[in-house]
Design a protein around this motif. Structure first.
Motif, PDB file in Angstrom:
ATOM      1  N   VAL A  29       0.249  -8.623  -2.280  1.00  0.00           N
ATOM      2  CA  VAL A  29      -0.058  -7.222  -2.012  1.00  0.00           C
ATOM      3  C   VAL A  29      -1.488  -7.169  -1.475  1.00  0.00           C
ATOM      4  N   HIS A  43      -4.747  -5.282  -0.579  1.00  0.00           N
ATOM      5  CA  HIS A  43      -5.445  -4.063  -0.991  1.00  0.00           C
ATOM      6  C   HIS A  43      -6.656  -3.761  -0.117  1.00  0.00           C
ATOM      7  N   VAL A  53      -3.613   0.371   3.521  1.00  0.00           N
ATOM      8  CA  VAL A  53      -3.372  -0.386   2.293  1.00  0.00           C
ATOM      9  C   VAL A  53      -2.949   0.542   1.174  1.00  0.00           C
ATOM     10  N   PRO A  54      -2.283   0.043   0.128  1.00  0.00           N
ATOM     11  CA  PRO A  54      -1.828  -1.336   0.004  1.00  0.00           C
ATOM     12  C   PRO A  54      -0.539  -1.559   0.786  1.00  0.00           C
ATOM     13  N   THR A 108       4.920  -1.276  -4.088  1.00  0.00           N
ATOM     14  CA  THR A 108       4.331  -2.624  -4.072  1.00  0.00           C
ATOM     15  C   THR A 108       4.565  -3.362  -5.391  1.00  0.00           C
TER      16      THR A 108
END
Ligand SMILES: [Zn+2]
Length: 132
Positions: A68, A70, A79-80, A103
């Motif tokens: 993931v 960020h 993002v994410p 996510t």
């Protein structure tokens, strides 16, 4: 996801982006050694033959690995987001994004299927979402 950067205008790969704009996933298969490969290119990465063909793929596979993200790597990224390697049933591994899924809902081994984001008339990007 913010507006993605367009791929290079390369006639060797243009059919891949054009097909994705039409909702189809294409892979390359070598006519000499019969291996399927990705990323598409004119020369087979296994035996260096130039006799290759485009084949359609149903775009079904599983997540091999993911992360993931960020911290945005630059303009065009919101993002994410999930960056993942997906192993297609054809035996090729694609670097892609997992979409239409929270996510924290992504797992290694999760079945996924292709979906598409159309960027322009002749340019689309294959992405993957959970297979339902
Ligand atoms: Zn080959």
């Amino acid at each position: 996801m913010a507006q993605r950067t367009l791929p290079e205008d390369d006639p060797e790969i243009a059919p891949f982006w054009r097909a994705a704009a039409e909702g189809k996933l294409l892979l390359k298969r070598c006519d000499a050694c019969s291996k399927v490969y990705y990323f598409p290119r004119a020369v087979c990465p296994h035996c260096w033959s130039r006799k290759t063909s485009w084949i359609g793929s149903p775009g079904v596979g599983r997540i091999h690995s993911y992360t993931v993200v960020h911290l945005s790597p630059g303009p065009g990224f919101s993002v994410p987001y999930v960056l993942a390697y997906v192993d297609l049933d054809e035996g090729v591994r694609m670097l892609t994004n997992i979409v239409n899924c929270p996510t924290d809902g992504v797992e290694i081994g999760m079945p996924v299927k292709v979906t598409f984001e159309k960027l322009q008339e002749k340019v689309g990007v294959p992405l993957f979402e959970p297979a339902r």
